[in-house]
Scaffold this motif. Structure first.
Motif, mmCIF file in Angstrom:
data_model
loop_
_atom_site.group_PDB
_atom_site.id
_atom_site.type_symbol
_atom_site.label_atom_id
_atom_site.label_comp_id
_atom_site.label_asym_id
_atom_site.label_seq_id
_atom_site.Cartn_x
_atom_site.Cartn_y
_atom_site.Cartn_z
ATOM 1 N N ALA A 68 -4.634 26.144 -27.776
ATOM 2 C CA ALA A 68 -5.850 26.942 -27.605
ATOM 3 C C ALA A 68 -6.857 26.612 -28.713
ATOM 4 O O ALA A 68 -8.048 26.449 -28.453
ATOM 5 C CB ALA A 68 -5.511 28.431 -27.616
ATOM 6 N N LEU A 69 -6.361 26.476 -29.940
ATOM 7 C CA LEU A 69 -7.260 26.147 -31.050
ATOM 8 C C LEU A 69 -7.870 24.761 -30.866
ATOM 9 O O LEU A 69 -9.073 24.561 -31.025
ATOM 10 C CB LEU A 69 -6.496 26.209 -32.387
ATOM 11 C CG LEU A 69 -6.161 27.617 -32.867
ATOM 12 C CD1 LEU A 69 -5.343 27.570 -34.154
ATOM 13 C CD2 LEU A 69 -7.454 28.408 -33.097
ATOM 14 N N MET A 70 -7.008 23.813 -30.476
ATOM 15 C CA MET A 70 -7.502 22.450 -30.257
ATOM 16 C C MET A 70 -8.581 22.425 -29.180
ATOM 17 O O MET A 70 -9.621 21.790 -29.326
ATOM 18 C CB MET A 70 -6.353 21.543 -29.826
ATOM 19 C CG MET A 70 -5.758 20.744 -30.956
ATOM 20 S SD MET A 70 -4.149 20.032 -30.505
ATOM 21 C CE MET A 70 -4.372 19.609 -28.787
ATOM 22 N N MET A 71 -8.303 23.127 -28.083
ATOM 23 C CA MET A 71 -9.245 23.123 -26.971
ATOM 24 C C MET A 71 -10.539 23.818 -27.352
ATOM 25 O O MET A 71 -11.617 23.421 -26.912
ATOM 26 C CB MET A 71 -8.623 23.784 -25.743
ATOM 27 C CG MET A 71 -7.660 22.853 -25.026
ATOM 28 S SD MET A 71 -6.538 23.714 -23.935
ATOM 29 C CE MET A 71 -7.661 24.251 -22.684
ATOM 30 N N THR A 72 -10.431 24.865 -28.176
ATOM 31 C CA THR A 72 -11.634 25.560 -28.624
ATOM 32 C C THR A 72 -12.522 24.613 -29.426
ATOM 33 O O THR A 72 -13.736 24.570 -29.255
ATOM 34 C CB THR A 72 -11.241 26.784 -29.476
ATOM 35 O OG1 THR A 72 -10.362 27.594 -28.701
ATOM 36 C CG2 THR A 72 -12.451 27.588 -29.869
ATOM 37 N N LEU A 73 -11.892 23.824 -30.313
ATOM 38 C CA LEU A 73 -12.663 22.874 -31.110
ATOM 39 C C LEU A 73 -13.271 21.776 -30.241
ATOM 40 O O LEU A 73 -14.412 21.375 -30.409
ATOM 41 C CB LEU A 73 -11.759 22.243 -32.174
ATOM 42 C CG LEU A 73 -11.369 23.183 -33.315
ATOM 43 C CD1 LEU A 73 -10.398 22.511 -34.274
ATOM 44 C CD2 LEU A 73 -12.632 23.633 -34.072
ATOM 45 N N LEU A 74 -12.478 21.298 -29.279
ATOM 46 C CA LEU A 74 -12.890 20.161 -28.457
ATOM 47 C C LEU A 74 -13.970 20.513 -27.446
ATOM 48 O O LEU A 74 -14.935 19.795 -27.254
ATOM 49 C CB LEU A 74 -11.673 19.626 -27.716
ATOM 50 C CG LEU A 74 -11.081 18.335 -28.254
ATOM 51 C CD1 LEU A 74 -9.601 18.272 -27.929
ATOM 52 C CD2 LEU A 74 -11.776 17.142 -27.644
ATOM 53 N N PHE A 75 -13.771 21.638 -26.751
ATOM 54 C CA PHE A 75 -14.608 21.914 -25.584
ATOM 55 C C PHE A 75 -15.679 22.988 -25.817
ATOM 56 O O PHE A 75 -16.472 23.250 -24.931
ATOM 57 C CB PHE A 75 -13.738 22.360 -24.403
ATOM 58 C CG PHE A 75 -12.801 21.293 -23.910
ATOM 59 C CD1 PHE A 75 -13.292 20.142 -23.309
ATOM 60 C CD2 PHE A 75 -11.435 21.459 -24.018
ATOM 61 C CE1 PHE A 75 -12.429 19.176 -22.845
ATOM 62 C CE2 PHE A 75 -10.569 20.481 -23.557
ATOM 63 C CZ PHE A 75 -11.071 19.338 -22.969
ATOM 64 N N GLN A 76 -15.654 23.625 -26.967
ATOM 65 C CA GLN A 76 -16.639 24.671 -27.278
ATOM 66 C C GLN A 76 -16.819 25.710 -26.179
ATOM 67 O O GLN A 76 -17.832 25.722 -25.478
ATOM 68 C CB GLN A 76 -17.991 24.035 -27.590
ATOM 69 C CG GLN A 76 -17.987 23.438 -28.961
ATOM 70 C CD GLN A 76 -18.750 22.139 -29.014
ATOM 71 O OE1 GLN A 76 -19.394 21.737 -28.061
ATOM 72 N NE2 GLN A 76 -18.680 21.481 -30.132
ATOM 73 N N PRO A 77 -15.833 26.568 -26.043
ATOM 74 C CA PRO A 77 -15.928 27.638 -25.044
ATOM 75 C C PRO A 77 -16.926 28.701 -25.485
ATOM 76 O O PRO A 77 -17.262 28.795 -26.669
ATOM 77 C CB PRO A 77 -14.511 28.214 -25.022
ATOM 78 C CG PRO A 77 -13.994 27.961 -26.396
ATOM 79 C CD PRO A 77 -14.596 26.658 -26.825
ATOM 80 N N ASP A 78 -17.360 29.489 -24.518
ATOM 81 C CA ASP A 78 -18.359 30.508 -24.774
ATOM 82 C C ASP A 78 -17.715 31.883 -24.570
ATOM 83 O O ASP A 78 -17.754 32.439 -23.488
ATOM 84 C CB ASP A 78 -19.517 30.257 -23.784
ATOM 85 C CG ASP A 78 -20.608 31.273 -23.929
ATOM 86 O OD1 ASP A 78 -20.579 32.022 -24.913
ATOM 87 O OD2 ASP A 78 -21.482 31.308 -23.049
ATOM 88 N N PHE A 79 -17.073 32.386 -25.643
ATOM 89 C CA PHE A 79 -16.475 33.726 -25.568
ATOM 90 C C PHE A 79 -17.548 34.746 -25.888
ATOM 91 O O PHE A 79 -18.297 34.594 -26.848
ATOM 92 C CB PHE A 79 -15.329 33.874 -26.573
ATOM 93 C CG PHE A 79 -14.087 33.160 -26.162
ATOM 94 C CD1 PHE A 79 -13.226 33.719 -25.208
ATOM 95 C CD2 PHE A 79 -13.753 31.935 -26.712
ATOM 96 C CE1 PHE A 79 -12.071 33.059 -24.829
ATOM 97 C CE2 PHE A 79 -12.605 31.271 -26.328
ATOM 98 C CZ PHE A 79 -11.764 31.833 -25.386
ATOM 99 N N ASP A 80 -17.618 35.799 -25.098
ATOM 100 C CA ASP A 80 -18.662 36.797 -25.284
ATOM 101 C C ASP A 80 -18.012 38.163 -25.156
ATOM 102 O O ASP A 80 -18.308 38.934 -24.262
ATOM 103 C CB ASP A 80 -19.735 36.569 -24.208
ATOM 104 C CG ASP A 80 -20.928 37.454 -24.440
ATOM 105 O OD1 ASP A 80 -21.064 37.959 -25.566
ATOM 106 O OD2 ASP A 80 -21.704 37.646 -23.487
ATOM 107 N N THR A 81 -17.038 38.417 -26.060
ATOM 108 C CA THR A 81 -16.160 39.560 -25.875
ATOM 109 C C THR A 81 -16.583 40.738 -26.746
ATOM 110 O O THR A 81 -16.645 40.597 -27.978
ATOM 111 C CB THR A 81 -14.718 39.158 -26.258
ATOM 112 O OG1 THR A 81 -14.492 37.833 -25.811
ATOM 113 C CG2 THR A 81 -13.707 40.099 -25.644
#
Lengths: 264, 265
Positions: free
Chosen positions: A124-137
């Protein structure tokens, strides 16, 4: 009871460490899935001019990362266990134990989660760095998430157990397993966010339990839900756990009776 | 050769009778064969809305997934789900003693099952076509190539399935291996989405792997989406992979049987 859980947990962890390769293969499978979906749906969104059903690239990425985490924290996979136990008659002496065989499964499930969670957090951390998700929680959703995910896990265990009980009546359960996987896959939002689906399917998904196992916690985690929708989610989870538990009780009883009659 | 044909005929009859006994299992498989493409069809038609994604509108998606249903049916294998059981229960021993390679039993089983299931697949295709209004547009030469391409696809996927099944000689973690295999096929064969919807790196991986040539290729050919050169490339890739898999199979099979004898004897 806690001691029993602790002991079974330790045994399971030790066993899984022995089966490192199996654990790694499962982890790989769980990582491949969200990565591919992120890529497929991002390129679809791009082709449609930026977003698909209100999900742009950042939202899609966040959704599938959340889905991976929800999937990891709630998986059950009981059917094949019962198929083996029943075919080989191992269940016979497990039924003689003073502790219900379900407790053994639950402790084992927790152990396997604990081990795989290391992989999931890393991915999850790797993917967050790679793909730049947009969490708006919003904060309240962050606080509600643990409760939603724990109840979702309980719900999935109950539903999965219900399916697993079919092993009492059928000796070869691969077909049932795949069918269940397919239904879960579609109606839980694993393939695509449910907002993207036609209204009829969404309605069906709302009535069925699967949405409340995966899509609900995932959408909560990325900030897609209003407080009212969240309350509905908890209510549906409670409703389905109740229905599932009653069904499971009945199925277990008649299953065990059927088992002793044939396999004895 | 005549002897082999006789054996095939007999096995075929036996298998039809056996599978007819397993009606419930068949009914479930049947639902699956129909449900899976329908799901993707629904998802993609909805995602496309009134517009187009990668050259696919709603009716093109319908054509794609209806053709895929037929191709999935023609190329289905399930030996990797059975091999573990055969080996664990010692059933393999009996099969090994027969004067015929065990693969022949599975080939006949595969063919007889697919024949029976035609009674389900054909109505499903007609029904889905009536509902979703697909656009098929194959040129004549593509239609003429279809039988060959489907046969090569089925042979290739069957052998790949058998090679995967042989993992059961070495490991007990078959469920994990099968699930990963299932996922990889799902993604790289064009089932999740037509491959030209995937980003370029994934398309490149799909081209290198065999699964695209077993599923997406016959589908695209039938939809009239391929040029003659692309069709030729596809057939060459199919033959190439069939050759590779056959030689892997014969190598692994020998090693596996040796191991089986040593442990399970």
């Amino acid at each position: 009871m806690l001691d029993i859980y602790r002991a079974q947990f330790q045994v399971s962890v030790a066993t899984y460490v022995q089966y490192r390769v199996g654990v790694l293969i499962w982890a790989a499978a769980r990582l491949v899935e969200p990565v591919v979906y992120i890529m497929v749906w991002s390129s679809t969104a791009a082709a449609l001019g930026g977003d698909v059903g209100g999900y742009d690239r950042g939202k899609i990425t966040a959704y599938f990362i959340a889905m991976m985490i929800a999937n990891q924290l709630t998986f059950a996979k009981m059917l094949w266990r019962y198929e083996l136990r029943i075919q080989h008659g191992v269940l016979s002496y497990q039924l003689l134990h003073p502790v219900h065989v379900f407790h053994r499964d639950i402790a084992d499930n927790l152990a396997s989660k604990a081990l795989q969670f290391i992989f999931v957090i890393t991915s999850a951390l790797m993917m967050t760095l790679l793909f730049q998700p947009d969490f708006d929680t919003p904060l309240w959703a962050v606080l509600a998430f643990p409760a939603a995910i724990i109840i979702a896990w309980m719900l999935n265990m109950v539903i999965d157990y219900l399916v697993a009980m079919s092993a009492f009546w059928f000796t070869r359960t691969n077909a049932i397993d795949l069918l269940f996987y397919l239904v879960l896959f579609f109606f839980s939002g694993r393939l695509a966010p449910l907002d993207l689906l036609p209204d009829v399917v969404q309605l069906l998904a709302t009535a069925l339990p699967f949405r409340w196992i995966l899509a609900f916690p995932a959408e909560l985690m990325i900030g897609q839900l209003t407080p009212a929708e969240t309350a509905l989610g908890f209510a549906m989870q409670a409703l389905w756990i109740t229905i599932g538990a009653v069904g499971l009780r009945l199925a277990w009883r008649s299953g065990v009776r059927h088992y002793s009659a044939v396999g004895g | 050769m005549q002897r082999l044909i006789d054996i095939y005929q007999q096995q075929f009859k036996v298998n039809l009778a056996v599978q007819f006994q397993y009606r419930v299992g068949m009914a479930i498989w049947m639902i699956e064969v129909i449900l899976q493409p329908t799901i993707y069809l629904v998802v993609w038609s909805a995602a496309a809305g009134g517009g187009e994604v990668g050259g696919f509108g709603a009716r093109e998606f319908a054509a794609y997934y209806i053709a895929l249903l037929v191709v999935i049916h023609a190329t289905q294998t399930w030996n990797m789900w059975e091999m573990e059981w055969l080996i664990r229960e010692g059933q393999m021993s009996a099969r090994l003693l027969r004067p015929l390679h065990p693969i022949h039993v599975d080939i006949v089983q595969n063919m007889s099952y697919k024949t029976l299931m035609l009674f389900v697949v054909v109505p499903a295709v007609l029904l889905l076509s009536a509902i979703f209004n697909p656009i098929f547009n194959p040129p004549l030469w593509a239609l003429a190539l279809m039988p060959l391409v489907l046969f090569l696809a089925a042979a290739m996927m069957f052998i790949i399935g058998w090679v995967t099944a042989l993992a059961a000689f070495w490991t007990t973690r078959i469920l994990a291996i099968n699930s990963l295999f299932y996922l990889i096929v799902l993604f790289f064969s064009g089932q999740i989405a037509p491959l030209n919807l995937l980003p370029a790196p994934l398309q490149a991986v799909a081209t290198l792997l065999p699964f695209r040539w077993g599923m997406a290729f016959p589908v695209e050919l039938f939809l009239g989406r391929l040029s003659p050169e692309q069709a030729l490339t596809g057939i060459i890739m199919q033959v190439f992979w069939l050759g590779v898999c056959l030689s892997v199979l014969s190598t692994i099979w020998r090693a596996g049987v040796k191991r089986y004898g040593a442990v399970g004897g």
